[in-house]
Write a protein that holds these residues in place. Sequence first.
Motif, PDB file in Angstrom:
ATOM      1  N   ALA A 236       0.860  -1.241   0.180  1.00  0.00           N
ATOM      2  CA  ALA A 236       0.211   0.062  -0.012  1.00  0.00           C
ATOM      3  C   ALA A 236       0.936   1.287  -0.074  1.00  0.00           C
ATOM      4  O   ALA A 236       1.743   1.228   0.678  1.00  0.00           O
ATOM      5  CB  ALA A 236      -0.903   0.073   1.432  1.00  0.00           C
ATOM      6  N   GLY A 237       0.782   2.216  -0.824  1.00  0.00           N
ATOM      7  CA  GLY A 237       1.489   3.312  -0.840  1.00  0.00           C
ATOM      8  C   GLY A 237       2.350   3.227  -2.100  1.00  0.00           C
ATOM      9  O   GLY A 237       2.864   4.319  -2.411  1.00  0.00           O
ATOM     10  N   THR A 238       2.601   2.189  -2.534  1.00  0.00           N
ATOM     11  CA  THR A 238       3.624   2.027  -3.876  1.00  0.00           C
ATOM     12  C   THR A 238       2.922   2.134  -5.079  1.00  0.00           C
ATOM     13  O   THR A 238       1.822   1.351  -5.135  1.00  0.00           O
ATOM     14  CB  THR A 238       4.285   0.499  -3.648  1.00  0.00           C
ATOM     15  N   PRO A 239       2.983   3.033  -5.833  1.00  0.00           N
ATOM     16  CA  PRO A 239       2.483   3.022  -7.234  1.00  0.00           C
ATOM     17  C   PRO A 239       2.313   1.694  -7.978  1.00  0.00           C
ATOM     18  O   PRO A 239       3.549   1.140  -8.233  1.00  0.00           O
ATOM     19  CB  PRO A 239       3.144   4.216  -7.948  1.00  0.00           C
ATOM     20  N   ASN A 240       1.039   1.274  -8.276  1.00  0.00           N
ATOM     21  CA  ASN A 240       0.844   0.192  -9.019  1.00  0.00           C
ATOM     22  C   ASN A 240       1.214   0.275 -10.349  1.00  0.00           C
ATOM     23  O   ASN A 240       0.355   1.007 -11.158  1.00  0.00           O
ATOM     24  CB  ASN A 240      -0.313  -0.395  -8.603  1.00  0.00           C
ATOM     25  N   THR A 241       2.200  -0.243 -11.144  1.00  0.00           N
ATOM     26  CA  THR A 241       2.288  -0.071 -12.526  1.00  0.00           C
ATOM     27  C   THR A 241       1.192  -0.989 -13.338  1.00  0.00           C
ATOM     28  O   THR A 241       1.093  -0.782 -14.745  1.00  0.00           O
ATOM     29  CB  THR A 241       3.498  -0.614 -13.196  1.00  0.00           C
ATOM     30  N   GLY A 242       0.556  -1.693 -12.616  1.00  0.00           N
ATOM     31  CA  GLY A 242      -0.407  -2.718 -13.386  1.00  0.00           C
ATOM     32  C   GLY A 242       0.350  -3.838 -14.168  1.00  0.00           C
ATOM     33  O   GLY A 242      -0.507  -4.897 -14.524  1.00  0.00           O
ATOM     34  N   LYS A 243       1.780  -3.882 -14.213  1.00  0.00           N
ATOM     35  CA  LYS A 243       2.399  -5.009 -14.798  1.00  0.00           C
ATOM     36  C   LYS A 243       2.484  -6.165 -13.728  1.00  0.00           C
ATOM     37  O   LYS A 243       2.503  -5.974 -12.375  1.00  0.00           O
ATOM     38  CB  LYS A 243       3.590  -4.575 -15.298  1.00  0.00           C
TER      39      LYS A 243
END
Length: 286
Positions: A52-59
């Motif tokens: 949580a808090g880490t930008p999710n790249t969707g990869k």
Amino acid sequence: MAYGQTVINLYDDTVPNSKPSSMEETSETDDNGITRVSGVTVPTLTAYFPKAGTPNTGKAIVICPGGGYAILAISHEGHDIAKLLAEHGIAAFVLKYRLPTDEIMVDKRIGPLQDAQRAIQLVREHADEWGIAKDKIGIAGSSAGGHLAATLSTHFQKAVIDNPKGTSLRPDFSLLLYPVISMQEGLTHGGSKSNLLGSNPKSADVTLFSNELQVTKDTPPAFLVHAEDDTAVPIANSEAYVAALENQGTTSKLIRYPKGGHGFGLHNKTTPDKWFDHFLVWLAGI
């Protein structure tokens, strides 16, 4: 799903291509902290999602540890890489795949590929639930795990598992660390070849599992890392795969290190250069 704590059985019921066996899974950790697993009969995925808090790249990336198709070097070629990917917003799944052996498999040639296909199938079918883009799911592998990743990248059109939903089994990109690419004499790693295909393989099988010969225009882009002084798996394996990809007009990048040998995982101790940093840049651009 908890960060780094989720272990998923690859198959809901019967493991395909299996037969009764008394084989038991073992795990040993040496003085260098490298954990090696063998005797896998129940393949799994261990999921690492961005905190949580880490930008999710969707990869997302499915990771196949190496070990000559005899063991799985599951710590430094699996979990360590997965944790770092998750820190950079990339979901990672460490594949504990079955190692090819006649003791537990009807056809050992396709056993690892079945598990790799199922891993991609499972992640893609749960992509919405897990915050993953269905067209950003890759495969990674080291050494013999690199052979498995390259095999999936060139053998995705023919399903060797049940695929009732017609889910695409094609990875969208691949990361190959000092990979065994070929089964041909002069290129291959002898142990990987004999473990997968037997001591006296048919020429047709040698060709089929020499992945540089199976590249098409649909083979996904690849990022490769190899040391020129690798005596276990010659860098010519990576060179042959890159050449085949380039011949088809497919994107690839090979990070060459003059030294480093084989099996260095994330950290080539002969150089301050970090291949992982180059990989992130490359992945952002494909």
